[in-house]
Design a protein around this motif. Structure first.
Motif, PDB file in Angstrom:
ATOM      1  N   ALA A 154       0.866  -1.130   0.216  1.00 43.02           N
ATOM      2  CA  ALA A 154       0.234  -0.119  -0.089  1.00 43.02           C
ATOM      3  C   ALA A 154       1.054   1.263   0.087  1.00 43.02           C
ATOM      4  N   ILE A 155       2.154   1.090   0.120  1.00 49.93           N
ATOM      5  CA  ILE A 155       3.121   2.049   0.226  1.00 49.93           C
ATOM      6  C   ILE A 155       4.081   2.342  -0.917  1.00 49.93           C
ATOM      7  N   ASP A 156       4.061   3.581  -1.446  1.00 47.74           N
ATOM      8  CA  ASP A 156       5.046   3.998  -2.664  1.00 47.74           C
ATOM      9  C   ASP A 156       6.430   4.552  -1.815  1.00 47.74           C
ATOM     10  N   VAL A 157       7.291   3.917  -2.269  1.00 45.32           N
ATOM     11  CA  VAL A 157       8.565   4.326  -1.681  1.00 45.32           C
ATOM     12  C   VAL A 157       9.647   4.428  -2.728  1.00 45.32           C
ATOM     13  N   ARG A 158      10.019   5.866  -3.074  1.00 46.99           N
ATOM     14  CA  ARG A 158      10.799   5.953  -4.314  1.00 46.99           C
ATOM     15  C   ARG A 158      12.508   6.547  -3.500  1.00 46.99           C
ATOM     16  N   TYR A 159      13.257   5.598  -3.735  1.00 57.66           N
ATOM     17  CA  TYR A 159      14.786   5.758  -3.124  1.00 57.66           C
ATOM     18  C   TYR A 159      15.388   6.618  -3.833  1.00 57.66           C
ATOM     19  N   LEU A 160      16.099   7.804  -3.246  1.00 57.53           N
ATOM     20  CA  LEU A 160      16.885   8.670  -3.806  1.00 57.53           C
ATOM     21  C   LEU A 160      18.473   8.506  -3.821  1.00 57.53           C
ATOM     22  N   GLY A 161      18.768   7.760  -2.562  1.00 59.83           N
ATOM     23  CA  GLY A 161      20.075   7.138  -2.452  1.00 59.83           C
ATOM     24  C   GLY A 161      20.532   7.442  -1.146  1.00 59.83           C
ATOM     25  N   ASN A 162      21.611   7.051  -0.854  1.00 59.60           N
ATOM     26  CA  ASN A 162      22.174   7.044   0.602  1.00 59.60           C
ATOM     27  C   ASN A 162      23.799   7.534   0.435  1.00 59.60           C
ATOM     28  N   THR A 163      24.493   7.673   1.506  1.00 57.91           N
ATOM     29  CA  THR A 163      25.875   8.043   1.515  1.00 57.91           C
ATOM     30  C   THR A 163      26.846   7.415   0.612  1.00 57.91           C
ATOM     31  N   ARG A 164      26.690   5.912   0.491  1.00 61.92           N
ATOM     32  CA  ARG A 164      27.475   5.119  -0.518  1.00 61.92           C
ATOM     33  C   ARG A 164      26.989   4.853  -1.768  1.00 61.92           C
ATOM     34  N   HIS A 165      25.677   5.340  -1.783  1.00 66.32           N
ATOM     35  CA  HIS A 165      25.071   5.294  -3.398  1.00 66.32           C
ATOM     36  C   HIS A 165      23.991   6.457  -3.734  1.00 66.32           C
ATOM     37  N   ALA A 175      26.427   9.719   7.353  1.00 64.76           N
ATOM     38  CA  ALA A 175      25.595   8.486   7.115  1.00 64.76           C
ATOM     39  C   ALA A 175      23.919   9.162   6.805  1.00 64.76           C
ATOM     40  N   GLN A 176      23.734   8.953   5.448  1.00 66.59           N
ATOM     41  CA  GLN A 176      22.546   9.330   5.104  1.00 66.59           C
ATOM     42  C   GLN A 176      21.845   8.705   4.214  1.00 66.59           C
TER      43      GLN A 176
END
Length: 283
Positions: A154-165, A175-176
């Motif tokens: 039911a949840i739409d999650v669009r990942y933008l990235g993190n510190t390593r990627h 660490a983000q």
């Protein structure tokens, strides 16, 4: 045939079994333990059922004590700690098999006018620039990616990235992680529907921010939420995109602390979330 969002709303529609006592159903899940966001959301709904409509929740603080069992319902026992003219306090204990598995304390406030300020939303990509979170987990070998994909449908999650990627180095945060999230279908206007579904989604990936600075393999890393806190600053709709700007100020002793600011698309800061959890190589 119901939709995943209708199923989520049904999951959060608790059964009244006695005064201040509620029962939460379980979804059909292949995971070994109950998703923490589900317990937090159901406990919030239980507390809200005992509060007059003139009050709105502004904070909740909680501890995960034992893994939840999907094979039986969860019983939520609400204690009315304080009823004041401006603030109300409730404490909820979630039980299974006669034992507490989760505690939540909430404070409610009658809305009032006051001074206003907020952080500025960071410059980030748009939701359409992100990667589907579950697909990303599958590509990185997460063992429960398929089960979580079914549970989070039911949840739409669009990942933008993190510190390593994908995210640039930050002068302060080592660490983000950043992502856009929303409930996929339109929700009713009832504020409890938005608070409950947001609490449900707020547990997604928060501990991942504490691992963003480390070469941790999800297949060999043990992760478990220990506590979870939300401060609600301003009303918002959980079915419209909100930015989850996460960072981890510290990891030590097998634990990682993650913080998250929640912004709507127009840059309004609507909530802040904090969580500490277990992050250690599997033994």
């Amino acid at each position: 045939m119901t939709t995943p969002v209708q199923d989520l709303l049904t999951l959060l529609d608790l059964e009244d079994i006695d005064v201040d006592l509620f029962r939460g159903a379980q979804p059909d899940s292949e995971r070994a333990r109950v998703y923490g966001g589900q317990v937090a959301a159901q406990a919030l709904v239980a507390a809200t059922r005992t509060v007059d409509e003139g009050y709105a929740v502004h904070s909740l603080h909680s501890y995960f004590l034992l893994p939840g069992d999907y094979s039986v319902p969860i019983v939520y026992d609400v204690e009315r700690i304080r009823d004041g003219r401006s603030f109300l306090t409730r404490r909820v204990v979630a039980r299974q098999h006669g034992r507490p598995i989760y505690y939540q304390t909430l404070n409610f406030q009658r809305p009032e006018e006051g001074w206003e300020h907020q952080d500025v939303q960071p410059e980030v990509g748009r939701p359409e620039d992100g990667i589907d979170m579950v697909e990303l987990m599958r590509s990185r070998g997460a063992e429960d990616a398929d089960a979580l994909g079914k549970e989070w449908n039911a949840i739409d999650v669009r990942y933008l990235g993190n510190t390593r990627h994908g995210l640039p180095d930050h002068p302060v945060h080592q660490a983000q992680a950043q992502m856009w999230i929303r409930v996929k279908d339109r929700l009713p206007d009832d504020p409890v529907a938005h608070l409950g579904t947001f609490a449900y989604a707020s547990d997604i990936s928060l501990l991942g921010a504490s691992l963003a600075a480390h070469p941790a393999d999800p297949r060999t890393t043990m992760m478990a939420s220990l506590d979870h806190t939300i401060w609600f600053h301003r009303p918002f709709r959980a079915d419209e995109w909100w930015l989850y700007d996460q960072w981890s100020p510290s990891a030590s002793g097998g634990r990682g602390l993650s913080l998250g600011r929640v912004f709507t698309e127009d840059g309004t800061l609507v909530a802040t979330v904090a969580q500490e959890g277990l992050i250690r190589p599997r033994r």
